[in-house]
Enzyme design. Structure first.
Site, PDB file in Angstrom:
ATOM      1  N   ASP A 125     -25.061   6.533  54.025  1.00 54.36           N
ATOM      2  CA  ASP A 125     -25.778   5.516  54.782  1.00 54.36           C
ATOM      3  C   ASP A 125     -25.765   5.824  56.273  1.00 54.36           C
ATOM      4  O   ASP A 125     -24.718   6.139  56.846  1.00 54.36           O
ATOM      5  CB  ASP A 125     -25.120   4.151  54.531  1.00 54.36           C
ATOM      6  CG  ASP A 125     -25.780   3.040  55.302  1.00 54.36           C
ATOM      7  OD1 ASP A 125     -26.908   2.666  54.948  1.00 54.36           O
ATOM      8  OD2 ASP A 125     -25.164   2.556  56.275  1.00 54.36           O
ATOM      9  N   GLU A 145     -16.542  21.119  44.941  1.00 55.89           N
ATOM     10  CA  GLU A 145     -15.389  21.195  44.049  1.00 55.89           C
ATOM     11  C   GLU A 145     -15.648  20.450  42.737  1.00 55.89           C
ATOM     12  O   GLU A 145     -14.886  20.604  41.768  1.00 55.89           O
ATOM     13  CB  GLU A 145     -14.154  20.599  44.726  1.00 55.89           C
ATOM     14  CG  GLU A 145     -13.702  21.349  45.980  1.00 55.89           C
ATOM     15  CD  GLU A 145     -12.533  20.661  46.654  1.00 55.89           C
ATOM     16  OE1 GLU A 145     -11.840  19.859  45.974  1.00 55.89           O
ATOM     17  OE2 GLU A 145     -12.308  20.889  47.853  1.00 55.89           O
TER      18      GLU A 145
END
Length: 543
Positions: free
Chosen positions: A213, A267
């Protein structure tokens, strides 16, 4: 003439790139479905309706904030990044939502607000106590000028100066939005580390991605230089609009931080990241935030969301910069969301709302990039009418009546036409149900095979079967206004997309062989005659 079957690359993106060309359904949880009778939607309500979402054929669901919050900005003021606010449920409710979504083949994307927190966050409570201490520099603090006025001329988005005096520290703190949303100091690596830890918390719970955001507000100019005046022209309803915001947002260090975010997300294979970017430099920032496959996957622009009119030039301009050159990221587009008035109301200009909604849905599914579909858009909902005494959005209240505000886009989802509150809740909802919405409710449209709900499912399915629409290049074609025409090409296959955005019937003639594949609002099978708000997709045929 017969259609030729071209040789094409694999029709399905690799699993790591599932998001490329995806359709993502946005849920505003306060307004989706209430299961505990308090008039506010909750996570259990989303879980109960995941079958509806899956039936649309979308790839993923983006859920707006549900974190612990005092709700001054309805969840975008986060008081705890790693918990669910009781109004929405519990972490166990979220885990059930994730499990059911994944079982239905849906991925879950959540908002992550990195630019600011709530003033009720433990970090800010610690930071405001003294000018020394472990978190003293976790927010943006500055001395008053000699006369006691704020450190500079920066203005907040919602209204008034972007600085509030705090007597505990004897300093001003920065807030680009509400005073209850103090600005984090992301120049501090310890703050970055803490935010990455919050992201890891949700990734470990199975979240498939994040929408970041207001990410271009994530850093400020450490020198606190005054913003220059904005260029003449443009609509000005707030002090914020009078400045060119070159110092309180859009700082050059943001992409380096996003590279850290990307490294974390890599990851977790197959995760998706998208930036929300708004402002006068949005296009350049969208490119910078997604460049070189080492920052975010995509950027979420406001080219359509803040546009007052849908025109061929708007579409040309929005897509011009996203030409697929090496090192470029991937765009995302939306016509409606929780921050902008619904497109049907902004753009129809007195024309039939159902016809407009159908044409807009077809156009949205033809754009190059990811498609964000806002809740209720699959029903063709117009902007809700919220009287002043029911407004809760701080921006709408502050700027009444000059802006439509955000409340009208956030009114409750209508599930059952004849149920109290359109089946959203057994209690009075936090925002009123617009009387135009129950006739458009899900149950009514399920029973009508000609409804826009069924059209939406058909168009999403069509987009999925056509790699030219999901993955292909976009090339604009010459056409007289208000006709919009462009081609989508992939692996030797070319689809032509044509729309009449005007108020009168127009004409368009294909060059060469042409097979009509999809259309809305056409009077007959011939594509040459295009009534107002009609659209079509055709495949070029080899001679």
């Amino acid at each position: 003439m017969t259609a030729q079957s071209p040789e094409r690359p694999s029709d399905r993106p690799a699993p790591a790139d599932w998001w490329r060309g995806a359709v993502i359904h946005q849920i505003y949880p306060r307004s989706y479905a209430d299961t505990d009778g308090d008039g506010v939607g909750d996570l259990a309500g989303i879980t109960d309706h995941l079958d509806h979402i899956a039936s649309l054929g979308v790839d993923a669901v983006w859920i707006s904030p549900f974190f612990t919050s005092p709700m001054k900005d309805f969840g975008y003021d986060v008081a705890d990044y790693c918990d669910v606010d009781p109004v929405f449920g519990t972490l166990a409710d979220f885990d059930r939502l994730i499990d059911k979504a994944h079982g239905l083949g849906l991925r879950i994307i959540t908002d992550l607000v990195l630019a600011h927190t709530s003033d009720q966050h433990a970090w800010f409570r610690d930071s405001r106590q003294a000018r020394t201490g472990p978190k003293a520099d976790w927010y943006v603090w500055a001395e008053a000028k000699a006369d006691g006025s704020p450190p500079n001329n920066w203005q907040s988005v919602f209204a008034g100066p972007a600085w509030t005096w705090d007597a505990r520290r004897g300093q001003y703190y920065l807030h680009n939005f509400l005073p209850e949303q103090p600005q984090l100091n992301l120049h501090n690596v310890a703050v970055q580390d803490a935010l990455l830890d919050a992201a890891r918390f949700w990734l470990d719970r199975g979240v498939d991605g994040f929408r970041f955001d207001a990410i271009n507000f994530a850093m400020h100019d450490p020198l606190l230089r005054d913003n220059p005046p904005a260029a003449p022209g443009g609509k000005r309803t707030r002090p914020f609009d009078f400045q060119s915001r070159v110092h309180n947002q859009s700082q050059p260090q943001i992409p380096d931080f996003l590279a850290r975010v990307r490294a974390l997300m890599d990851e977790y294979p197959g995760r998706f990241s998208v930036a929300e970017v708004v402002g006068e430099a949005a296009e350049a920032e969208m490119q910078a935030f997604t460049a070189d496959d080492r920052r975010l996957n995509s950027a979420y622009g406001f080219a359509y969301l803040y546009a007052d009119e849908l025109t061929p030039e708007l579409v040309r301009r929005a897509n011009a910069a996203w030409d697929g050159r090496p090192g470029q990221g991937w765009p995302s587009w939306a016509f409606s969301n929780h921050d902008a008035p619904r497109a049907v109301s902004r753009w129809r200009q007195g024309r039939d709302p159902d016809r407009f909604a159908r044409m807009a849905m077809l156009l949205l599914m033809c754009l190059r990039g990811n498609v964000f579909l806002y809740q209720g858009e699959e029903l063709g909902l117009p902007q809700g009418d919220v009287p002043f005494d029911r407004l809760v959005d701080p921006e709408a209240i502050a700027n009444w009546p000059e802006t439509l505000g955000r409340d009208g886009a956030r009114t409750p989802m209508p599930w059952r036409a004849d149920a109290p509150h359109a089946g959203f809740s057994i209690a009075e909802p936090w925002l009123p149900v617009d009387p135009r919405h129950p006739p458009l409710a899900v149950d009514r449209q399920e029973a009508d095979r000609s409804s826009i709900l069924h059209l939406t499912r058909r168009l999403i399915a069509f987009r999925k079967t056509e790699p030219a629409l999901r993955l292909g290049d976009l090339r604009m074609l010459d056409a007289p206004d208000p006709i919009l025409a462009f081609e989508r090409a992939w692996g030797g296959e070319v689809l032509t997309c044509v729309f009449n955005l005007g108020h009168e019937t127009g004409t368009w003639r294909p060059i060469g062989g042409f097979a009509l594949l999809e259309s809305v609002n056409l009077d007959g099978p011939a594509p040459e005659r295009l009534p107002s708000l009609s659209g079509l997709i055709g495949r070029r045929l080899a001679i």
